[in-house]
Design an enzyme around this catalytic site. Sequence first.
Site, PDB file in Angstrom:
ATOM      1  N   CYS A 125       0.081  -6.310   6.241  1.00  0.00           N
ATOM      2  CA  CYS A 125      -0.395  -7.132   7.351  1.00  0.00           C
ATOM      3  C   CYS A 125       0.771  -7.310   8.325  1.00  0.00           C
ATOM      4  O   CYS A 125       1.740  -8.009   8.017  1.00  0.00           O
ATOM      5  CB  CYS A 125      -0.892  -8.469   6.827  1.00  0.00           C
ATOM      6  SG  CYS A 125      -1.652  -9.518   8.063  1.00  0.00           S
ATOM      7  N   CYS A 151     -13.484  25.755  -9.063  1.00  0.00           N
ATOM      8  CA  CYS A 151     -12.052  25.734  -9.368  1.00  0.00           C
ATOM      9  C   CYS A 151     -11.256  25.769  -8.068  1.00  0.00           C
ATOM     10  O   CYS A 151     -11.470  26.625  -7.209  1.00  0.00           O
ATOM     11  CB  CYS A 151     -11.695  26.931 -10.236  1.00  0.00           C
ATOM     12  SG  CYS A 151      -9.927  27.089 -10.575  1.00  0.00           S
TER      13      CYS A 151
END
Length: 300
Positions: A125, A151
């Site tokens: 913040c 894969c």
Amino acid sequence: MLFVISLLHADGNKLQQLKLNKLTEEEQQVILFKATERPFSGKYYKFNEEGVYLCKQCNAPLYKSSDKFDAHCGWPSFDDAIPGAVKRVRDADGYRTEILCAQCGAHLGHVFLGEGFTQKDTRYCVNSLSLNFQKADAKERLKQAYFAGGCFWGVEYYLEKQKGVKNVVSGYMGGKMKNPTYRDVSRGNSGYLEVVEVTYDPQQVSYESLVKLFFEIHDPTQKEGQGPDIGSQYKSAIFVSNEKERKTVQKLIRLLESKSYDIATEVKEKKVFYKAEAYHQNYYERKRKKPYCHAYVKRF
């Protein structure tokens, strides 16, 4: 306006010199005396341009715009910082954690954990008054795209050959476990898929072109696997970062469906990407082999 200070080692030897920007009185109250600007008043709270956020005092890079999110708290919020750029210290109130610029010690704000806003579960913040912003140069700006198609070795093999692609990394995305390993994912019940992160230059190749190529290097009609690799971790999926990407993918899926392809590819929201173990990276190039379950088939 700049002025220079010298930072010293504990033994008195000069460590480095820093050029510091001159601060306004309001900026000094926040950066030097640890005040907090009024919520919803900062210039970077509702600010969404791409680039890097810098320390207002010394211009050190602190946060990337890709890590910014809206926590609806009234201050700019980030769920990650540039490695080594931000220092955490116990706040004077005894229970919060203050964040400082690691280079010059400027007060930035506070960091909070465990609030659940994002997958990283972290909220830096930050006061807008503690920040400057450096807009990304469009010619140098790189973006990431995320694809799962069986894969990851084979998907990586083909995508990294595309002009404009700068790097392809094999990894995992989609589950909730932190720091999954290949063993965790291979069980098939972790929620993770084998995914590649494609870093590309949008000036050289478009996102749409990458999506088209992805649909042409694997079988997007196969459910719960790819080729002989069967299991939820091998599903076909595209993880999108924004609504624009979602619409691009959906448009191409509709186009394929109009050509009678029964598309199984899922469109998912991007989550935290975890890089796979080193032995999975550039597998086919290192082994000098070709993919066994991926091949190019023109579909567009």
